[in-house]
Design a protein around this motif. Structure first.
Motif, PDB file in Angstrom:
ATOM      1  N   LEU A 109      -7.470  -7.723   5.922  1.00 33.55           N
ATOM      2  CA  LEU A 109      -6.174  -8.365   5.697  1.00 33.55           C
ATOM      3  C   LEU A 109      -5.211  -8.147   6.859  1.00 33.55           C
ATOM      4  CD1 LEU A 109      -5.595  -7.460   1.932  1.00 33.55           C
ATOM      5  CD2 LEU A 109      -6.116  -9.718   2.867  1.00 33.55           C
ATOM      6  N   GLY A 110      -5.667  -7.488   7.909  1.00 37.18           N
ATOM      7  CA  GLY A 110      -4.815  -7.253   9.059  1.00 37.18           C
ATOM      8  C   GLY A 110      -4.259  -5.837   9.074  1.00 37.18           C
ATOM      9  N   THR A 111      -3.380  -5.584  10.043  1.00 35.60           N
ATOM     10  CA  THR A 111      -2.762  -4.269  10.199  1.00 35.60           C
ATOM     11  C   THR A 111      -1.250  -4.422  10.279  1.00 35.60           C
ATOM     12  OG1 THR A 111      -2.976  -4.394  12.610  1.00 35.60           O
ATOM     13  CG2 THR A 111      -4.770  -3.330  11.383  1.00 35.60           C
ATOM     14  N   TYR A 112      -0.554  -3.300  10.103  1.00 36.93           N
ATOM     15  CA  TYR A 112       0.901  -3.313  10.205  1.00 36.93           C
ATOM     16  C   TYR A 112       1.357  -1.958  10.740  1.00 36.93           C
ATOM     17  CZ  TYR A 112       1.041  -0.422   5.975  1.00 36.93           C
ATOM     18  OH  TYR A 112       0.885   0.592   5.073  1.00 36.93           O
ATOM     19  N   VAL A 119      -3.699  -3.093   6.082  1.00 35.40           N
ATOM     20  CA  VAL A 119      -3.100  -3.760   4.922  1.00 35.40           C
ATOM     21  C   VAL A 119      -4.035  -3.663   3.717  1.00 35.40           C
ATOM     22  CG1 VAL A 119      -2.271  -5.963   3.996  1.00 35.40           C
ATOM     23  CG2 VAL A 119      -1.780  -5.343   6.370  1.00 35.40           C
ATOM     24  N   GLY A 120      -5.329  -3.791   3.968  1.00 36.08           N
ATOM     25  CA  GLY A 120      -6.299  -3.718   2.891  1.00 36.08           C
ATOM     26  C   GLY A 120      -6.278  -2.377   2.175  1.00 36.08           C
ATOM     27  N   GLU A 121      -6.145  -1.292   2.938  1.00 37.13           N
ATOM     28  CA  GLU A 121      -6.095   0.038   2.317  1.00 37.13           C
ATOM     29  C   GLU A 121      -4.816   0.205   1.502  1.00 37.13           C
ATOM     30  OE1 GLU A 121      -6.563   2.938   5.367  1.00 37.13           O
ATOM     31  OE2 GLU A 121      -8.660   2.415   5.799  1.00 37.13           O
ATOM     32  N   ARG A 122      -3.698  -0.332   2.007  1.00 33.60           N
ATOM     33  CA  ARG A 122      -2.438  -0.240   1.258  1.00 33.60           C
ATOM     34  C   ARG A 122      -2.540  -1.022  -0.039  1.00 33.60           C
ATOM     35  NH1 ARG A 122       3.051   0.729   2.379  1.00 33.60           N
ATOM     36  NH2 ARG A 122       4.059   0.863   0.342  1.00 33.60           N
ATOM     37  N   VAL A 123      -3.134  -2.203   0.019  1.00 35.86           N
ATOM     38  CA  VAL A 123      -3.302  -3.023  -1.179  1.00 35.86           C
ATOM     39  C   VAL A 123      -4.268  -2.346  -2.155  1.00 35.86           C
ATOM     40  CG1 VAL A 123      -4.256  -5.207  -2.045  1.00 35.86           C
ATOM     41  CG2 VAL A 123      -2.737  -5.207  -0.057  1.00 35.86           C
ATOM     42  N   ALA A 124      -5.311  -1.716  -1.643  1.00 37.31           N
ATOM     43  CA  ALA A 124      -6.306  -1.069  -2.504  1.00 37.31           C
ATOM     44  C   ALA A 124      -5.698   0.071  -3.311  1.00 37.31           C
ATOM     45  CB  ALA A 124      -7.466  -0.546  -1.662  1.00 37.31           C
ATOM     46  N   THR A 125      -4.671   0.726  -2.787  1.00 37.69           N
ATOM     47  CA  THR A 125      -4.016   1.797  -3.531  1.00 37.69           C
ATOM     48  C   THR A 125      -2.882   1.285  -4.417  1.00 37.69           C
ATOM     49  OG1 THR A 125      -2.519   2.232  -1.654  1.00 37.69           O
ATOM     50  CG2 THR A 125      -4.563   3.498  -1.760  1.00 37.69           C
ATOM     51  N   SER A 309      10.844  -3.084   6.719  1.00 44.01           N
ATOM     52  CA  SER A 309      10.362  -2.775   8.065  1.00 44.01           C
ATOM     53  C   SER A 309       9.939  -4.013   8.854  1.00 44.01           C
ATOM     54  CB  SER A 309       9.182  -1.796   7.983  1.00 44.01           C
ATOM     55  OG  SER A 309       9.527  -0.617   7.287  1.00 44.01           O
ATOM     56  N   ASN A 310      10.112  -5.207   8.263  1.00 45.16           N
ATOM     57  CA  ASN A 310       9.726  -6.462   8.929  1.00 45.16           C
ATOM     58  C   ASN A 310       8.232  -6.518   9.249  1.00 45.16           C
ATOM     59  OD1 ASN A 310      12.367  -7.457   8.904  1.00 45.16           O
ATOM     60  ND2 ASN A 310      12.864  -6.518  10.877  1.00 45.16           N
ATOM     61  N   TYR A 311       7.406  -5.997   8.352  1.00 49.31           N
ATOM     62  CA  TYR A 311       5.959  -6.050   8.535  1.00 49.31           C
ATOM     63  C   TYR A 311       5.426  -7.335   7.903  1.00 49.31           C
ATOM     64  CZ  TYR A 311       6.262  -1.096   9.795  1.00 49.31           C
ATOM     65  OH  TYR A 311       6.578   0.107  10.407  1.00 49.31           O
ATOM     66  N   VAL A 312       5.315  -8.372   8.704  1.00 49.02           N
ATOM     67  CA  VAL A 312       4.922  -9.679   8.193  1.00 49.02           C
ATOM     68  C   VAL A 312       3.505  -9.644   7.626  1.00 49.02           C
ATOM     69  CG1 VAL A 312       4.515 -12.097   8.800  1.00 49.02           C
ATOM     70  CG2 VAL A 312       6.463 -10.875   9.783  1.00 49.02           C
ATOM     71  N   MET A 313       2.600  -8.968   8.305  1.00 49.78           N
ATOM     72  CA  MET A 313       1.215  -8.925   7.845  1.00 49.78           C
ATOM     73  C   MET A 313       1.096  -8.221   6.500  1.00 49.78           C
ATOM     74  SD  MET A 313      -0.659 -10.595   9.913  1.00 49.78           S
ATOM     75  CE  MET A 313      -2.295 -10.061   9.402  1.00 49.78           C
ATOM     76  N   LEU A 314       1.892  -7.182   6.289  1.00 52.57           N
ATOM     77  CA  LEU A 314       1.861  -6.474   5.013  1.00 52.57           C
ATOM     78  C   LEU A 314       2.390  -7.364   3.894  1.00 52.57           C
ATOM     79  CD1 LEU A 314       1.416  -3.933   3.338  1.00 52.57           C
ATOM     80  CD2 LEU A 314       3.689  -3.146   4.032  1.00 52.57           C
ATOM     81  N   ILE A 315       3.504  -8.029   4.143  1.00 59.29           N
ATOM     82  CA  ILE A 315       4.066  -8.942   3.136  1.00 59.29           C
ATOM     83  C   ILE A 315       3.074 -10.056   2.824  1.00 59.29           C
ATOM     84  CG2 ILE A 315       5.957 -10.528   2.630  1.00 59.29           C
ATOM     85  CD1 ILE A 315       7.684  -8.902   4.579  1.00 59.29           C
ATOM     86  N   GLN A 316       2.502 -10.609   3.865  1.00 54.24           N
ATOM     87  CA  GLN A 316       1.556 -11.712   3.698  1.00 54.24           C
ATOM     88  C   GLN A 316       0.335 -11.273   2.896  1.00 54.24           C
ATOM     89  OE1 GLN A 316       0.786 -14.580   7.043  1.00 54.24           O
ATOM     90  NE2 GLN A 316      -1.203 -13.565   7.037  1.00 54.24           N
ATOM     91  N   GLY A 317      -0.198 -10.109   3.202  1.00 51.62           N
ATOM     92  CA  GLY A 317      -1.379  -9.623   2.492  1.00 51.62           C
ATOM     93  C   GLY A 317      -1.096  -9.324   1.037  1.00 51.62           C
ATOM     94  N   VAL A 318       0.038  -8.691   0.754  1.00 49.76           N
ATOM     95  CA  VAL A 318       0.379  -8.343  -0.628  1.00 49.76           C
ATOM     96  C   VAL A 318       0.624  -9.602  -1.459  1.00 49.76           C
ATOM     97  CG1 VAL A 318       2.090  -7.223  -2.094  1.00 49.76           C
ATOM     98  CG2 VAL A 318       1.292  -6.086  -0.029  1.00 49.76           C
TER      99      VAL A 318
END
Length: 347
Positions: A109-112, A119-125, A309-318
């Motif tokens: 899902l990308g990085t941030y 992003v995948g690890e953050r979503v997995a938790t 934090s303006n992390y676009v990839m994190l927002i997009q993945g979630v």
């Protein structure tokens, strides 16, 4: 066997004709059931593909520069240019989308962040916490709504029905976030009975602590849904109780509790199951907001940290994972609806 009891058996499906005819009819229903389930499964990847397009291109309109957000305001132009080139941010939008889809198929899902967190690890938790909160809120809503709806229908236009209808209206009109604040003030700040923040222990390690931590968020999330589902179940039960087969069964001497438990309740739940499928989307979306209020480490906190934090990839993945989860759950509810309602199988 009395004529009234025979008519009741015919009404509820006790006698359906010759065994060969029954086998043929059941075979047709099974075939139609598999065909309908197949349609839902075929539609699933198409809808997911549409969601990826919508989420990606909407996020591409964001004025936030990913390179600046990750490297910080003090990054030099050369560092920003190198980051954009390394991550393909200078490519045309179609190429970026294709690269993103290739990563999705590979589970990436990308990085941030400056440390290139996954992003995948953050979503997995975070996703399990949101699903647990949604599931607990759903169970609370279904159990209480069925109890209140059935009581209200059985005692139609009497004082229990009037009280339950007023309560359901109050529930529908109560916003979850407002109720969450009231619960915190009452049970956490004043009575000191339940925690409003802090770590979420695993259920297997500390069942009591887990239940105490999830109790207020789940109740706040389920409260409006209880009111909505109670009204739907009551209306559906009243319509079912007025049908001829119910009067025939009661006239045949069959206890009212047996008729309601075996036939009326099952038939009356067909419409509420459909409504509940639509309410699941509200529960997931509401869970994201409730998590922020109660500081639960779910998808809501992940989105909030991404926005702050303006992390676009994190927002997009979630957002993408939440949307796909909603689609999958609704497909499951559609299949459950098909299994509950035999009439759909003949379509």
């Amino acid at each position: 066997m009395s004529k009234s009891r025979v008519r009741y058996l015919h009404a509820v499906g006790g006698k359906r004709g010759h065994p060969a005819h029954v086998r043929t009819k059941k075979g047709e229903q099974v075939s139609n059931l598999l065909r309908l389930i197949g349609r839902r499964l075929i539609a699933l990847p198409i809808m997911i593909f549409g969601v990826t397009i919508l989420v990606f291109f909407l996020m591409s309109l964001s004025p936030i520069d990913q390179a600046t957000a990750v490297l910080g305001e003090n990054a030099t132009p050369d560092q920003i240019s190198a980051y954009r080139e390394e991550h393909g941010l200078n490519d045309p939008i179609i190429i970026q989308y294709c690269n993103y889809m290739v990563g999705l198929f590979q589970g990436d899902l990308g990085t941030y962040g400056a440390n290139y967190l996954s992003v995948g690890e953050r979503v997995a938790t975070a996703l399990p916490v949101t699903l647990q909160l949604t599931f607990i809120g759903l169970i609370i809503a279904v159990v209480l709504a069925v109890i209140l709806g059935v009581i209200s229908a059985i005692y139609r236009d009497k004082w229990p029905d009037q009280i339950i209808r007023v309560i359901s209206i109050i529930m529908v009109a109560t916003p979850s976030f407002w109720l969450a604040v009231l619960l915190i003030l009452l049970f956490s700040s004043n009575l000191h009975m339940l925690p409003a923040s802090g770590p979420l222990p695993a259920f297997t390690d500390d069942p009591g602590g887990y239940i105490a931590r999830m109790a207020m968020p789940a109740v706040a999330l389920a409260f409006p849904v209880i009111g909505q589902m109670t009204r739907v179940i009551r209306t559906s039960m009243v319509e079912e109780l007025d049908k001829d087969y119910v009067r025939t069964a009661l006239g045949a001497g069959i206890p009212k509790a047996v008729v309601i438990g075996r036939n009326v309740l099952r038939n009356a739940l067909i419409t509420p199951v459909t409504v509940l499928g639509m309410r699941i989307g509200y529960l997931i979306g509401g869970a994201v907001v409730i998590e922020v209020i109660f500081n639960l480490p779910g998808m809501g906190m992940a989105i909030l940290s991404g926005i702050q934090s303006n992390y676009v990839m994190l927002i997009q993945g979630v957002v993408l994972v939440v949307a796909i989860t909603f689609i999958i759950i609704n497909i499951i509810v559609d299949m459950l609806y098909i299994l509950i309602d035999p009439r759909i199988r003949t379509v």
